[in-house]
Design a protein around this motif. Structure first.
Motif, PDB file in Angstrom:
ATOM      1  N   ILE A 127      56.054  33.115  43.234  1.00 19.46           N
ATOM      2  CA  ILE A 127      55.610  34.326  43.935  1.00 19.46           C
ATOM      3  C   ILE A 127      54.689  35.143  43.042  1.00 19.46           C
ATOM      4  CG2 ILE A 127      56.371  36.470  45.008  1.00 19.46           C
ATOM      5  CD1 ILE A 127      59.009  34.983  45.678  1.00 19.46           C
ATOM      6  N   GLY A 128      55.029  35.261  41.745  1.00 20.18           N
ATOM      7  CA  GLY A 128      54.189  36.037  40.836  1.00 20.18           C
ATOM      8  C   GLY A 128      52.793  35.469  40.699  1.00 20.18           C
ATOM      9  N   LEU A 129      52.684  34.147  40.581  1.00 18.56           N
ATOM     10  CA  LEU A 129      51.374  33.502  40.496  1.00 18.56           C
ATOM     11  C   LEU A 129      50.601  33.682  41.802  1.00 18.56           C
ATOM     12  CD1 LEU A 129      52.499  30.233  38.690  1.00 18.56           C
ATOM     13  CD2 LEU A 129      50.796  31.835  37.789  1.00 18.56           C
ATOM     14  N   SER A 130      51.302  33.548  42.921  1.00 16.23           N
ATOM     15  CA  SER A 130      50.649  33.721  44.219  1.00 16.23           C
ATOM     16  C   SER A 130      50.171  35.152  44.398  1.00 16.23           C
ATOM     17  CB  SER A 130      51.614  33.335  45.340  1.00 16.23           C
ATOM     18  OG  SER A 130      51.024  33.510  46.610  1.00 16.23           O
ATOM     19  N   ASN A 131      51.015  36.118  44.044  1.00 18.75           N
ATOM     20  CA  ASN A 131      50.616  37.523  44.152  1.00 18.75           C
ATOM     21  C   ASN A 131      49.411  37.842  43.283  1.00 18.75           C
ATOM     22  OD1 ASN A 131      52.687  38.016  45.928  1.00 18.75           O
ATOM     23  ND2 ASN A 131      54.037  39.006  44.438  1.00 18.75           N
ATOM     24  N   ALA A 132      49.291  37.130  42.155  1.00 17.78           N
ATOM     25  CA  ALA A 132      48.154  37.354  41.248  1.00 17.78           C
ATOM     26  C   ALA A 132      46.869  36.732  41.775  1.00 17.78           C
ATOM     27  CB  ALA A 132      48.474  36.785  39.867  1.00 17.78           C
ATOM     28  N   GLY A 133      46.967  35.920  42.849  1.00 20.24           N
ATOM     29  CA  GLY A 133      45.769  35.337  43.452  1.00 20.24           C
ATOM     30  C   GLY A 133      45.548  33.875  43.184  1.00 20.24           C
ATOM     31  N   PHE A 134      46.451  33.230  42.427  1.00 14.50           N
ATOM     32  CA  PHE A 134      46.289  31.803  42.145  1.00 14.50           C
ATOM     33  C   PHE A 134      46.755  30.960  43.330  1.00 14.50           C
ATOM     34  CE2 PHE A 134      46.637  33.592  37.813  1.00 14.50           C
ATOM     35  CZ  PHE A 134      45.513  33.013  37.234  1.00 14.50           C
ATOM     36  N   ASP A 150      57.634  42.768  36.768  1.00 14.84           N
ATOM     37  CA  ASP A 150      58.435  43.987  36.640  1.00 14.84           C
ATOM     38  C   ASP A 150      58.732  44.623  37.990  1.00 14.84           C
ATOM     39  OD1 ASP A 150      58.545  43.829  33.842  1.00 14.84           O
ATOM     40  OD2 ASP A 150      56.587  44.801  33.640  1.00 14.84           O
ATOM     41  N   ASP A 151      57.757  44.613  38.877  1.00 16.89           N
ATOM     42  CA  ASP A 151      57.926  45.240  40.186  1.00 16.89           C
ATOM     43  C   ASP A 151      58.589  44.250  41.143  1.00 16.89           C
ATOM     44  OD1 ASP A 151      57.794  46.592  42.567  1.00 16.89           O
ATOM     45  OD2 ASP A 151      55.628  46.957  42.517  1.00 16.89           O
ATOM     46  N   THR A 152      59.915  44.204  41.133  1.00 15.58           N
ATOM     47  CA  THR A 152      60.618  43.246  41.988  1.00 15.58           C
ATOM     48  C   THR A 152      60.486  43.589  43.461  1.00 15.58           C
ATOM     49  OG1 THR A 152      62.702  44.465  41.746  1.00 15.58           O
ATOM     50  CG2 THR A 152      62.269  42.686  40.162  1.00 15.58           C
ATOM     51  N   HIS A 153      60.254  44.857  43.766  1.00 18.70           N
ATOM     52  CA  HIS A 153      60.034  45.245  45.173  1.00 18.70           C
ATOM     53  C   HIS A 153      58.841  44.482  45.734  1.00 18.70           C
ATOM     54  CE1 HIS A 153      59.350  48.698  48.301  1.00 18.70           C
ATOM     55  NE2 HIS A 153      59.710  47.561  48.850  1.00 18.70           N
ATOM     56  N   ARG A 154      57.744  44.471  44.980  1.00 14.87           N
ATOM     57  CA  ARG A 154      56.540  43.749  45.424  1.00 14.87           C
ATOM     58  C   ARG A 154      56.741  42.248  45.299  1.00 14.87           C
ATOM     59  NH1 ARG A 154      51.729  41.994  42.613  1.00 14.87           N
ATOM     60  NH2 ARG A 154      50.010  41.724  44.077  1.00 14.87           N
ATOM     61  N   LEU A 155      57.398  41.836  44.224  1.00 18.11           N
ATOM     62  CA  LEU A 155      57.566  40.412  43.954  1.00 18.11           C
ATOM     63  C   LEU A 155      58.325  39.722  45.086  1.00 18.11           C
ATOM     64  CD1 LEU A 155      57.038  38.243  41.750  1.00 18.11           C
ATOM     65  CD2 LEU A 155      59.299  38.773  40.843  1.00 18.11           C
ATOM     66  N   PHE A 156      59.387  40.360  45.564  1.00 20.37           N
ATOM     67  CA  PHE A 156      60.227  39.732  46.587  1.00 20.37           C
ATOM     68  C   PHE A 156      60.075  40.381  47.956  1.00 20.37           C
ATOM     69  CE2 PHE A 156      62.657  38.872  42.601  1.00 20.37           C
ATOM     70  CZ  PHE A 156      62.576  37.484  42.633  1.00 20.37           C
ATOM     71  N   SER A 157      58.935  41.008  48.193  1.00 22.47           N
ATOM     72  CA  SER A 157      58.750  41.740  49.443  1.00 22.47           C
ATOM     73  C   SER A 157      58.866  40.846  50.675  1.00 22.47           C
ATOM     74  CB  SER A 157      57.393  42.447  49.444  1.00 22.47           C
ATOM     75  OG  SER A 157      56.330  41.499  49.330  1.00 22.47           O
ATOM     76  N   SER A 158      58.539  39.554  50.548  1.00 19.67           N
ATOM     77  CA  SER A 158      58.595  38.651  51.702  1.00 19.67           C
ATOM     78  C   SER A 158      59.929  37.916  51.804  1.00 19.67           C
ATOM     79  CB  SER A 158      57.459  37.625  51.622  1.00 19.67           C
ATOM     80  OG  SER A 158      57.604  36.801  50.483  1.00 19.67           O
TER      81      SER A 158
END
Length: 471
Positions: free
Chosen positions: A409-416, A41-49
């Protein structure tokens, strides 16, 4: 004795019956409850890089590849020698599909792409994109390229390379793989056939595996064919040993069913030689769109546990749908592929649950190669339910370069642990790979809009922020 390989310069040319064993019983598998692990949902964080220019470029590619007539035109162009063998044609391919899905023309270019990924918190799977060798000389040349790829990893950031990758069709002549597969299928069918060249292995075929490729008894391997098979085994042993020396696990890709039995035979034989530590060196691949996939997976894992070796598998849906369907039809047989995408999804998730259970028990490792958001969410929730640490090396996710960016990116952001598949090589050598991606995309991208929705949402957010003077 291993073959002597000349070192190349750095710029290389470019529905299943019930089984009696309780160990194979999947009835206890449950669907995990919805997990909040993955946040899209938070695309700002999702695509921050991701720079805005990169998002716009990716979005335009996704829209183009979701347009079926354009994809069809691209497939025709890739198949046309008039296009692929001219300088203008190669430039056009390189500027479009090649730049989207491939990491460069040589190992050094791929290393640069991998280092950029590492800076974004993801790893890379290095794949020297060769396949379908016709003779031993080509196999030896290809092996040299794979060995160089593995050796190059020592110059890259530590732990940035999750796997090296190989297609057995690049290091064993395709005609020999067809002959060996025929004999293995006939052995499965008749049970009494003697295969004097066959080494100890794990189960290759299951009671539900299709045998239509081999309608009659094939002749035994000739002395020359047996020698060529030993050479292929030695090439795989050489590559596996080099991977072990450099602590880079080896993913062995699955291919089409006409040669898959031989590929599995060679893969499992290598597993028995190299997978004696807690972390497997050699990984096989299971294609969940095949109706016998789950049964073959369970049989192999159960046998590996009895052998007391660690076993690793990459789970994919499969990329040879058109080829498999047409071949089965031409032979008057039912397709080996599930009759619906829903059954393929169910098989993939069942295999995921089964392998995650082996991660918990310590006997197995799994690479979940998927572009499907629901499968990604399912796996993340199941891992959380089972108490698997997100950083556990025995659980990894993977997506192809240029596809399912939001999921990666979502999986990576979650720590996987997440890797992108990085095929590389000269344009003309990776065209078979690009063709499969184009055909796969015809269904995948036209049916899935989430990546596009998320990118479009983030671009709009950035534009609104810029216009409001806050960015």
């Amino acid at each position: 004795m291993f073959p002597i390989v000349r070192r190349l310069p750095l710029n290389l040319p470019k529905s299943i019956p019930l089984l009696h064993s309780s160990a194979l019983n999947l009835t206890a598998i449950t669907t995990p409850t919805s997990s909040q692990t993955l946040d899209f949902d938070d695309t700002h964080r999702l695509f921050s890089s991701s720079p805005t220019s990169s998002l716009i470029s990716s979005l335009s590619h996704l829209y183009a590849m979701a347009f079926s007539p354009l994809v069809d035109l691209g497939i025709t162009a890739l198949r046309s020698r008039l296009i692929s063998e001219t300088e203008i044609g190669r430039r056009a391919i390189k500027a479009t599909a090649y730049s989207r899905f491939c990491a460069g023309e040589d190992a050094e270019s791929a290393a640069k792409t991998l280092t950029e990924l590492w800076g974004r918190g993801m790893r890379g799977i290095l794949d020297y994109g060769l396949e379908d060798a016709e003779d031993n000389a080509a196999c030896d040349r290809n092996l040299a390229g794979f060995l160089h790829t593995v050796e190059m990893t020592s110059s890259l950031p530590r732990d940035s390379v999750s796997f090296a990758c190989v297609k057995i069709t690049a290091i064993c002549p395709i005609t020999l793989l067809e002959r060996v597969s025929d004999l293995l299928r006939w052995e499965q069918k008749k049970k009494t056939i003697d295969l004097p060249w066959k080494s100890h292995s794990l189960p290759i075929l299951s009671p539900s595996s299709p045998l239509y490729h081999t309608p009659s008894s094939p002749p035994p391997l000739s002395e020359t064919e047996e020698q060529d098979l030993r050479l292929a085994e030695e090439r795989l042993t050489t590559l596996s040993q080099r991977c072990s020396d450099f602590n880079v696990p080896l993913l062995i890709d699955a291919e089409y069913t006409s040669v898959q039995p031989a590929i599995d035979y060679l893969t499992y034989s290598a597993m028995l030689r190299f997978n004696h530590n807690d972390r497997p060196i050699v990984y096989g691949t299971i294609q969940a769109y095949l109706r016998d996939a789950k049964e073959r997976l369970m049989l192999a894992v159960e046998a590996a546990e009895k052998e007391r070796i660690s076993i690793g598998f990459k789970l994919v849906r499969g990329a040879y749908l058109t080829r498999e369907t047409e071949l089965a039809s031409s032979l008057g047989a039912a397709s080996p592929i599930h009759s619906s995408i829903e059954k393929t999804h169910a098989c993939y998730n069942d295999c995921t649950s089964f392998m995650l259970g082996k991660v918990v028990s310590g006997s197995g490792s799994v690479v979940l190669a998927t572009h499907n958001f629901n499968s990604g969410k399912f796996a993340a929730a199941k891992a959380e339910e089972l108490g698997i640490d997100k950083g556990d090396q025995k659980l990894q996710f993977a997506q192809l370069k240029g596809m399912a960016e939001a999921l990666s990116i979502g999986l990576s952001n979650a720590g996987f642990r997440v890797s992108k598949y990085l095929p590389f090589g000269p344009v003309d050598q990776v065209i078979p790979y690009l063709l499969r991606r184009a055909e796969e995309n015809r269904g995948f991208l036209s049916a899935s809009t989430l990546d596009r929705q998320l990118m479009r949402k983030e671009i709009k957010r950035r534009l609104k922020t810029m216009l409001s003077g806050r960015g």
